[in-house]
Design a protein around this motif. Structure first.
Motif, mmCIF file in Angstrom:
data_model
loop_
_atom_site.group_PDB
_atom_site.id
_atom_site.type_symbol
_atom_site.label_atom_id
_atom_site.label_comp_id
_atom_site.label_asym_id
_atom_site.label_seq_id
_atom_site.Cartn_x
_atom_site.Cartn_y
_atom_site.Cartn_z
ATOM 1 N N VAL A 66 0.196 5.994 -5.763
ATOM 2 C CA VAL A 66 -0.272 7.330 -5.392
ATOM 3 C C VAL A 66 -0.138 8.262 -6.598
ATOM 4 N N PRO A 67 -1.235 8.857 -7.072
ATOM 5 C CA PRO A 67 -1.152 9.720 -8.247
ATOM 6 C C PRO A 67 -0.417 11.023 -7.949
ATOM 7 N N GLU A 68 0.114 11.632 -8.992
ATOM 8 C CA GLU A 68 0.865 12.878 -8.842
ATOM 9 C C GLU A 68 0.007 13.977 -8.228
ATOM 10 N N TYR A 69 -1.280 14.025 -8.595
ATOM 11 C CA TYR A 69 -2.112 15.099 -8.045
ATOM 12 C C TYR A 69 -2.319 14.939 -6.541
ATOM 13 N N ALA A 70 -2.312 13.684 -6.046
ATOM 14 C CA ALA A 70 -2.433 13.455 -4.609
ATOM 15 C C ALA A 70 -1.170 13.931 -3.895
ATOM 16 N N ILE A 71 -0.025 13.700 -4.499
ATOM 17 C CA ILE A 71 1.235 14.190 -3.930
ATOM 18 C C ILE A 71 1.226 15.712 -3.881
ATOM 19 N N LEU A 73 -1.413 17.646 -3.641
ATOM 20 C CA LEU A 73 -2.325 18.031 -2.567
ATOM 21 C C LEU A 73 -1.659 17.888 -1.203
ATOM 22 N N ALA A 74 -0.956 16.784 -1.001
ATOM 23 C CA ALA A 74 -0.271 16.556 0.272
ATOM 24 C C ALA A 74 0.770 17.634 0.527
ATOM 25 N N ARG A 75 1.537 17.982 -0.500
ATOM 26 C CA ARG A 75 2.561 19.013 -0.343
ATOM 27 C C ARG A 75 1.955 20.377 -0.030
ATOM 28 N N THR A 83 -8.063 14.810 4.275
ATOM 29 C CA THR A 83 -7.842 13.359 4.229
ATOM 30 C C THR A 83 -7.849 12.914 2.775
ATOM 31 N N LEU A 84 -6.845 12.136 2.397
ATOM 32 C CA LEU A 84 -6.771 11.596 1.045
ATOM 33 C C LEU A 84 -7.143 10.124 1.057
ATOM 34 N N ILE A 85 -8.052 9.725 0.178
ATOM 35 C CA ILE A 85 -8.405 8.319 0.011
ATOM 36 C C ILE A 85 -7.566 7.763 -1.142
ATOM 37 N N LEU A 86 -6.770 6.742 -0.829
ATOM 38 C CA LEU A 86 -5.808 6.183 -1.782
ATOM 39 C C LEU A 86 -5.964 4.669 -1.855
ATOM 40 N N LYS A 87 -5.438 4.078 -2.922
ATOM 41 C CA LYS A 87 -5.417 2.621 -3.012
ATOM 42 C C LYS A 87 -4.544 2.077 -1.885
ATOM 43 N N ARG A 88 -5.078 1.113 -1.154
ATOM 44 C CA ARG A 88 -4.401 0.683 0.062
ATOM 45 C C ARG A 88 -3.221 -0.238 -0.227
ATOM 46 N N ARG A 106 -4.073 11.037 6.613
ATOM 47 C CA ARG A 106 -3.922 12.485 6.762
ATOM 48 C C ARG A 106 -2.827 12.824 7.760
ATOM 49 N N VAL A 107 -2.266 14.028 7.609
ATOM 50 C CA VAL A 107 -1.301 14.597 8.553
ATOM 51 C C VAL A 107 -1.987 15.775 9.225
#
Length: 222
Positions: A66-71, A73-75, A83-88, A106-107
C-alpha cells in the motif's frame, strides 16, 4: 446488528445503507455467498466488487504494498465516499476481483453500515463485498424501499434489507486507482481531484484502467 452479522456469516445476503447508495453485501471471503450477489444482480462475473471494511486498519488484510499516498487518503477521507484500488493480497480471491490483480476497498460513513461491519468483524468476518443493491445496469437505490422494489423477487427468505433511511450523498463513491506511483481517478464522486491532490501533494493522472475495463466505470463497480 448482531443478527445481521450472523446472517452474513451464514452465507446470506444483507442489503445495507451507506452514505452513497445502498449496497448488497455478502461475506467477502465466502465464494458461494459472493456468487449469489452476481446472481441476484444479474451482474457479469468479471466485474469486481468493492470490499467494505470497518476501519482502515483492515486495509492490510486485503491489500499489499500500500503506497504512502493511499494511506494519506484513507486517513483523510475514511470513513467516507471513497474507494481505493490497491494491489490485492492472497485473501482477495478472483471471485471478488473479477480476476484482476487489484482489489477495491472502502470504509463507509454511515452509522448502520459501520455497526454492521464492526459486528461482522467481532463475529470473525474480514470484510463485506458489496456492489450497489440494484439489478445490473439499473439506477442505484438510495432507500430500503427502493432495494425491496428492485431486488425483492430475487432475494431469499433468509436475506435481509436493513433500513437506514435515505442515503445522504446519493451517488457512488469516488474510485481512486492507487496501484501506480500517483493516484488516478477511475470514477468521480464526492471526493474531488482537487481534494485528492491537496491531500497527497501529487498530481493525479489518467489511468489506462478506464480503457481496459468493459462497459462504463459506473457499471463496472456498481
Amino acid at each position: 446488528m448482531l443478527d445481521a452479522a450472523a446472517h452474513l456469516k451464514a452465507g446470506d445476503l444483507v442489503a445495507f445503507p451507506t452514505e452513497t447508495v445502498y449496497g448488497l453485501g455478502a461475506d467477502a471471503s465466502n465464494s458461494e455467498a459472493v456468487a449469489r450477489i452476481y446472481s441476484v444482480k444479474g451482474r457479469p462475473n468479471d466485474h469486481p466488487l468493492i470490499v467494505h471494511i470497518a476501519s482502515m486498519e483492515r486495509m492490510g488484510d486485503w491489500a499489499r504494498e500500500v503506497p504512502e499516498y493511499a494511506i494519506a487518503l484513507a486517513r483523510s477521507f475514511w470513513p467516507g465516499p471513497m474507494t481505493l484500488i490497491l494491489k490485492r493480497s492472497e485473501l482477495a480471491g478472483d471471485f471478488i476481483t473479477g480476476g484482476q490483480d487489484s482489489v477495491g476497498v472502502r470504509v463507509p460513513d454511515h452509522v448502520v453500515a459501520l455497526a454492521l461491519l464492526e459486528a461482522f468483524e467481532r463475529a470473525g468476518g474480514m470484510g463485506v463485498a458489496a456492489p450497489s443493491a440494484n439489478r445490473f445496469g439499473h439506477v442505484s437505490p438510495t432507500t430500503a424501499a427502493a432495494v425491496i422494489e428492485e431486488l425483492g423477487n430475487y432475494l431469499s427468505k433468509d436475506d435481509l434489507v436493513l433500513d437506514g433511511g435515505a442515503c445522504a450523498v446519493g451517488v457512488e463513491s469516488t474510485i481512486i486507482d492507487c496501484t501506480g506511483a500517483v493516484p488516478s481517478v477511475l470514477r468521480p464522486g464526492a471526493i474531488s481531484v482537487a481534494m485528492i491532490e491537496d491531500c497527497t501533494g501529487l498530481k493525479t493522472t489518467q489511468s489506462d484502467r478506464e480503457i481496459r475495463v468493459s462497459g462504463s466505470l459506473e457499471n463496472h463497480y456498481a
